[in-house]
Design a protein around this motif. Structure first.
Motif: not given
Length: 286
Positions: A187-198, A206-211, A273-283
Motif C-alpha cells: 500500500h503506497r509502495s510499502r509492504l505490510y503483513m496483516l495477520g493474527c498472533s495465533t 506490521g510493515v517492512s521497508d526492505d522487501d 497510518d496503518l500501524l496506529d491502532s485507533p485508526n482501524w474500526t470493525c463492523s
C-alpha cells in the motif's frame, strides 16, 4: 538472549531451543521427481561444512559432500522415496543441523518450500504448511508467506520466501513470530503483513521497508483470547480491498467450542497510518 526489536527472526526458535539458531540450519526444502533442493545457513560458523543424506529407514551409510554455497541440489535420487539429510560443521559433527526429511516425487509446478509430515522442526507451531499469500513488490520481486498448522498446536509461525526471477527460483527470507493467517499486501509502495498472533488470537499488522527482510514490531489492532477454549479472532489470507477511500479486510470472531463464528469487516482510511491502532474500526459482527 536479548529482546527482539522487530517482528522477524532468522530463524525463530523457542527459548529452550535458542542454541539451534547458531547451528547449521536448513531453512528451505524443495523436492522433485529425482532431486532435493535445499537452502541453509550457519550464523555461528562461516567455515567448511558437510552435507549428509541417505534414504530414510534403510540403515545405509550416509552420503557426504563438502559444501560452502547456501543453495544446493542433491540429484540422482530414486523417485517416491523418503530421504533424511542434514548439514554439519566439518570436523565437528556434533555441531549439526536438525535432520530434515523430504520425499521425492512428481510435482505440478514450482516448489517454493516443503515440509515432510514426519519432520518436527516447526512442531512448536505446527506440522503442515498452510495459508499461502503472495504479493508483487515494487522492486518486481515476488514475496510469499506460509504458516505452520496442526490441530491443537500453537499455530503462530509464518515463513517468508522471495523470488527475483518471476518465480523460477526461490530463497528463504525470514520468519515472523507470532504470525498466523497472514495477508501480504503493498500500500503506497510499502509492504505490510496483516495477520493474527495465533488461532483465536489478536489481529496484528506490521510493515517492512526492505522487501521483507526486516519488519517493524507488529501493532495489535484487536485483541482475542488466544485459546480455542474461548472466542477470538480468525481470518484467511484474502486480498485487501480498497473502496471509497478505505482499506477493507474480512475477519471472523468466535470459537467452535463457543458455538461457531461471526463475520465482520475491519477497515482503515487509506491515507492513515496503518500501524496506529485507533485508526482501524470493525463492523458489527454477525
Amino acid at each position: 538472549m536479548r529482546g527482539n526489536t522487530g517482528w522477524e527472526y532468522h530463524p525463530y526458535r523457542p527459548a529452550h531451543k535458542m542454541a539451534e539458531a547458531n547451528l547449521p540450519f536448513i531453512c528451505r526444502l524443495a523436492p522433485n521427481e529425482s532431486a532435493i533442493e535445499l537452502e541453509w545457513f550457519d550464523k555461528g560458523c562461516p567455515g567448511p561444512h558437510i552435507l549428509k543424506w541417505r534414504e530414510k529407514g534403510r540403515d545405509r551409510p550416509w552420503c557426504t559432500k563438502s559444501v560452502d554455497e547456501a543453495r544446493l541440489c542433491i540429484d540422482g535420487l530414486e523417485k517416491g522415496r523418503n530421504y533424511e539429510l542434514c548439514i554439519e560443521r566439518k570436523d565437528k559433527s556434533w555441531k549439526s543441523s536438525a535432520i530434515r526429511l523430504a520425499r521425492t516425487g512428481s510435482v505440478p509446478g514450482q516448489v517454493i518450500n516443503y515440509l515432510h509430515p514426519e519432520d518436527r522442526l516447526y512442531a512448536f507451531s505446527g506440522r503442515a504448511l498452510c495459508s499461502p499469500s503472495i504479493v508483487k513488490l515494487p522492486s518486481g520481486s515476488l514475496l510469499v508467506s506460509m504458516d505452520l498448522f496442526a490441530s491443537g498446536a500453537p499455530q503462530n509461525l509464518t515463513l517468508l520466501f522471495r523470488s527475483d526471477d518471476r518465480g523460477k527460483t526461490w530463497y528463504y527470507v525470514t520468519d515472523l513470530f507470532p504470525c498466523y493467517w497472514g495477508t501480504l499486501f503493498v500500500h503506497r509502495s510499502r509492504l505490510y503483513m496483516l495477520g493474527c498472533s495465533t488461532e483465536y488470537g489478536d489481529i496484528l499488522i506490521g510493515v517492512s521497508d526492505d522487501d521483507g527482510d526486516t519488519w517493524s514490531q507488529p501493532a495489535h489492532l484487536f485483541s482475542g483470547s488466544g485459546s480455542s477454549l474461548s472466542a477470538g479472532w480468525g481470518r484467511a489470507p484474502l486480498p485487501m480491498v480498497i473502496k471509497d477511500g478505505r482499506l477493507f479486510a474480512s475477519v471472523d470472531y468466535g470459537a467452535w467450542k463457543e458455538g461457531g463464528h461471526a463475520i465482520g469487516v475491519i477497515s482503515v482510511p487509506e491515507d492513515a497510518d496503518l500501524l496506529d491502532s485507533p485508526n482501524w474500526t470493525c463492523s458489527d459482527l454477525t
